[in-house]
Design a protein around this motif. Structure first.
Motif, PDB file in Angstrom:
ATOM      1  N   PRO A   1       0.807  -1.226   0.000  1.00 43.97           N
ATOM      2  CA  PRO A   1       0.000   0.000   0.000  1.00 43.97           C
ATOM      3  C   PRO A   1       0.841   1.276   0.000  1.00 43.97           C
ATOM      4  CG  PRO A   1      -0.840  -1.571   1.602  1.00 43.97           C
ATOM      5  CD  PRO A   1       0.481  -2.099   1.144  1.00 43.97           C
ATOM      6  N   LEU A   2       2.006   1.227   0.648  1.00 47.66           N
ATOM      7  CA  LEU A   2       2.894   2.382   0.637  1.00 47.66           C
ATOM      8  C   LEU A   2       3.436   2.630  -0.769  1.00 47.66           C
ATOM      9  CD1 LEU A   2       4.903   1.628   3.910  1.00 47.66           C
ATOM     10  CD2 LEU A   2       2.988   3.218   3.637  1.00 47.66           C
ATOM     11  N   LEU A   3       3.768   1.548  -1.465  1.00 52.84           N
ATOM     12  CA  LEU A   3       4.281   1.681  -2.831  1.00 52.84           C
ATOM     13  C   LEU A   3       3.201   2.173  -3.784  1.00 52.84           C
ATOM     14  CD1 LEU A   3       6.512  -1.522  -3.143  1.00 52.84           C
ATOM     15  CD2 LEU A   3       7.223   0.827  -2.660  1.00 52.84           C
ATOM     16  N   VAL A   4       1.959   1.730  -3.569  1.00 53.65           N
ATOM     17  CA  VAL A   4       0.844   2.203  -4.392  1.00 53.65           C
ATOM     18  C   VAL A   4       0.684   3.719  -4.225  1.00 53.65           C
ATOM     19  CG1 VAL A   4      -1.662   2.152  -4.687  1.00 53.65           C
ATOM     20  CG2 VAL A   4      -0.395   0.016  -4.413  1.00 53.65           C
TER      21      VAL A   4
ATOM     22  N   LEU B   1      -0.629  13.966   6.172  1.00 51.79           N
ATOM     23  CA  LEU B   1      -0.689  12.699   6.897  1.00 51.79           C
ATOM     24  C   LEU B   1      -0.178  11.551   6.037  1.00 51.79           C
ATOM     25  CD1 LEU B   1      -1.555  11.137   9.423  1.00 51.79           C
ATOM     26  CD2 LEU B   1      -3.848  10.939   8.430  1.00 51.79           C
ATOM     27  N   GLY B   2      -0.497  11.583   4.749  1.00 50.09           N
ATOM     28  CA  GLY B   2      -0.013  10.548   3.841  1.00 50.09           C
ATOM     29  C   GLY B   2       1.495  10.584   3.686  1.00 50.09           C
ATOM     30  N   ILE B   3       2.046  11.790   3.575  1.00 54.79           N
ATOM     31  CA  ILE B   3       3.503  11.921   3.467  1.00 54.79           C
ATOM     32  C   ILE B   3       4.178  11.406   4.732  1.00 54.79           C
ATOM     33  CG2 ILE B   3       5.399  13.569   3.279  1.00 54.79           C
ATOM     34  CD1 ILE B   3       3.579  15.288   1.532  1.00 54.79           C
ATOM     35  N   ALA B   4       3.591  11.727   5.881  1.00 51.55           N
ATOM     36  CA  ALA B   4       4.127  11.224   7.148  1.00 51.55           C
ATOM     37  C   ALA B   4       4.079   9.700   7.185  1.00 51.55           C
ATOM     38  CB  ALA B   4       3.332  11.808   8.317  1.00 51.55           C
ATOM     39  N   GLY B   5       3.001   9.124   6.644  1.00 49.37           N
ATOM     40  CA  GLY B   5       2.888   7.667   6.596  1.00 49.37           C
ATOM     41  C   GLY B   5       3.942   7.035   5.705  1.00 49.37           C
ATOM     42  N   LEU B   6       4.214   7.661   4.560  1.00 44.19           N
ATOM     43  CA  LEU B   6       5.254   7.155   3.666  1.00 44.19           C
ATOM     44  C   LEU B   6       6.625   7.199   4.340  1.00 44.19           C
ATOM     45  CD1 LEU B   6       4.170   8.772   0.270  1.00 44.19           C
ATOM     46  CD2 LEU B   6       4.086   6.349   0.877  1.00 44.19           C
ATOM     47  N   ILE B   7       6.901   8.290   5.032  1.00 42.56           N
ATOM     48  CA  ILE B   7       8.183   8.414   5.738  1.00 42.56           C
ATOM     49  C   ILE B   7       8.285   7.367   6.840  1.00 42.56           C
ATOM     50  CG2 ILE B   7       9.576   9.909   7.207  1.00 42.56           C
ATOM     51  CD1 ILE B   7       8.420  12.296   5.656  1.00 42.56           C
ATOM     52  N   ALA B   8       7.179   7.172   7.584  1.00 36.85           N
ATOM     53  CA  ALA B   8       7.172   6.164   8.654  1.00 36.85           C
ATOM     54  C   ALA B   8       7.407   4.770   8.073  1.00 36.85           C
ATOM     55  CB  ALA B   8       5.839   6.209   9.402  1.00 36.85           C
ATOM     56  N   GLY B   9       6.762   4.480   6.944  1.00 37.84           N
ATOM     57  CA  GLY B   9       6.966   3.182   6.304  1.00 37.84           C
ATOM     58  C   GLY B   9       8.406   2.963   5.904  1.00 37.84           C
ATOM     59  N   LEU B  10       9.034   3.992   5.361  1.00 37.52           N
ATOM     60  CA  LEU B  10      10.437   3.900   4.970  1.00 37.52           C
ATOM     61  C   LEU B  10      11.324   3.641   6.176  1.00 37.52           C
ATOM     62  CD1 LEU B  10      12.677   4.173   2.852  1.00 37.52           C
ATOM     63  CD2 LEU B  10      12.646   6.647   3.232  1.00 37.52           C
ATOM     64  N   ILE B  11      11.038   4.319   7.271  1.00 37.35           N
ATOM     65  CA  ILE B  11      11.817   4.123   8.499  1.00 37.35           C
ATOM     66  C   ILE B  11      11.652   2.701   9.017  1.00 37.35           C
ATOM     67  CG2 ILE B  11      12.022   4.800  10.927  1.00 37.35           C
ATOM     68  CD1 ILE B  11      11.222   7.642  10.068  1.00 37.35           C
TER      69      ILE B  11
ATOM     70  N   LEU C   1      14.626  -0.125   9.434  1.00 34.96           N
ATOM     71  CA  LEU C   1      14.940  -0.792  10.697  1.00 34.96           C
ATOM     72  C   LEU C   1      15.005  -2.311  10.531  1.00 34.96           C
ATOM     73  CD1 LEU C   1      12.720   1.212  13.230  1.00 34.96           C
ATOM     74  CD2 LEU C   1      15.230   1.179  13.135  1.00 34.96           C
ATOM     75  N   ILE C   2      13.995  -2.856   9.872  1.00 28.14           N
ATOM     76  CA  ILE C   2      13.932  -4.309   9.721  1.00 28.14           C
ATOM     77  C   ILE C   2      15.028  -4.818   8.803  1.00 28.14           C
ATOM     78  CG2 ILE C   2      12.520  -6.202   8.831  1.00 28.14           C
ATOM     79  CD1 ILE C   2      10.060  -4.592   9.753  1.00 28.14           C
TER      80      ILE C   2
ATOM     81  N   ALA D   1       5.477  -2.330  13.665  1.00 28.90           N
ATOM     82  CA  ALA D   1       4.547  -1.341  14.207  1.00 28.90           C
ATOM     83  C   ALA D   1       4.616  -0.029  13.426  1.00 28.90           C
ATOM     84  CB  ALA D   1       4.848  -1.102  15.682  1.00 28.90           C
ATOM     85  N   VAL D   2       5.821   0.391  13.085  1.00 28.05           N
ATOM     86  CA  VAL D   2       5.991   1.645  12.345  1.00 28.05           C
ATOM     87  C   VAL D   2       5.422   1.513  10.936  1.00 28.05           C
ATOM     88  CG1 VAL D   2       7.678   3.245  11.380  1.00 28.05           C
ATOM     89  CG2 VAL D   2       7.989   2.364  13.693  1.00 28.05           C
ATOM     90  N   ILE D   3       5.686   0.380  10.272  1.00 21.67           N
ATOM     91  CA  ILE D   3       5.157   0.157   8.923  1.00 21.67           C
ATOM     92  C   ILE D   3       3.636   0.130   8.944  1.00 21.67           C
ATOM     93  CG2 ILE D   3       4.961  -1.531   7.053  1.00 21.67           C
ATOM     94  CD1 ILE D   3       7.847  -2.371   7.667  1.00 21.67           C
TER      95      ILE D   3
END
Length: 287
Positions: free
Chosen positions: A103-106, A121-131, A135-136, A272-274
């Protein structure tokens, strides 16, 4: 979103996430591409057969046929084919985590390629997903993860992204079960060639393989795909995609419980972050 849609979404997320664990069991005892091609053949024939019994037609619109072909090629042949091969050397939990970033890639593709406006909020979500992914991946690479398998999973999730962006066109206009069966037959047809060319048919028959193959054929293979198409038709692709935020949790939890895979602290934080990033992106799309 009504209670029926919520139940459908939860069921889809659980079934979709469990596929990585059952696939990991299958590739332990059978050639991955051959097993997957056979799975799609059986699932596809069952789906088409039931669709005919229900009076559904194989006469699809041009838009539906395009969706069937794209979905069959990108999700079934490429995404799942690459994941089955990759899971010979990497953990089911890692494959589930990578796939759950779809969903982040979409959202990212819509923003960068199609010029879709993304809210803060969407941009923040993309950044959080990248972080979360960083980490993983950092922890797994330091732990000695197989890079070849990792790359295959990454290519696979890109293919899944393309398939997801095509699903709305395939699900509109009725004949949902027929469409599900046909796109599986497309995937099966494409997978038989590399399976016969590159794999040796050596199978270790046991109850684990039989149970895993039967489960993955009927539940993640047929039922989950059907539920997803119906959910998209009921509440739309954007709202339906919100349930993907559960996939990292379910995928990791099922692999840990059934396969005994070790989950590190950074894995938990990253998941959790993703998941939070996916949820933020999907909420930002809704009016």
């Amino acid at each position: 979103m009504d209670i029926k849609a919520i139940i459908m979404g939860l069921a889809f997320a659980l079934m979709w996430s469990s596929a990585f664990t059952s696939a990991r069991v299958i590739v332990e005892y059978a050639p991955p591409l051959t097993a997957l091609a056979l799975r799609f053949l059986i699932s596809g024939l069952i789906g088409v057969g039931i669709a005919f019994l229900l009076g559904q037609s194989a006469r699809l619109s041009r838009k539906q046929w395009m969706g069937v072909v794209i979905f069959g090629v990108c999700q079934n042949a490429l995404y799942l084919g690459l994941n089955f091969v990759a899971m010979q050397t990497i953990a089911a939990s890692l494959a589930a985590i990578i796939a759950s970033t779809m969903p982040l890639l979409v959202a990212l593709a819509g923003w960068l390629i199609f010029g879709t406006k993304v809210k803060a909020l969407g941009i923040a979500g993309l950044i959080a997903g990248l972080i979360g992914v960083t980490l993983i991946m950092g922890a797994r690479i330091q732990g000695g993860v197989d890079i070849y398998g990792l790359v295959l999973c990454v290519i696979g999730v890109v293919s899944l992204t393309v398939a997801t962006m095509a699903v709305l066109g395939a699900s509109s206009g009725g004949n949902v079960l027929m469409i599900v069966g046909l796109q599986m037959l497309v995937g099966s047809a494409l997978l038989w060639a590399p399976a016969l060319a590159f794999e040796t048919l050596v199978v270790t028959w046991n109850w684990q393989l039989i149970v895993a193959f039967t489960y993955t054929t009927l539940v993640p293979g047929l039922a989950a795909t059907l539920v997803w198409f119906l959910l998209v038709r009921r509440i739309g692709a954007v709202r339906a995609s919100t349930f993907h935020f559960l996939n990292p949790f379910f995928g990791v939890a099922i692999a840990a419980v059934l396969l005994g895979e070790r989950i590190g602290f950074l894995d938990v934080v990253g998941v959790a972050v993703i998941a939070g990033g996916i949820l933020a992106v999907q909420i930002s799309k809704q009016a």
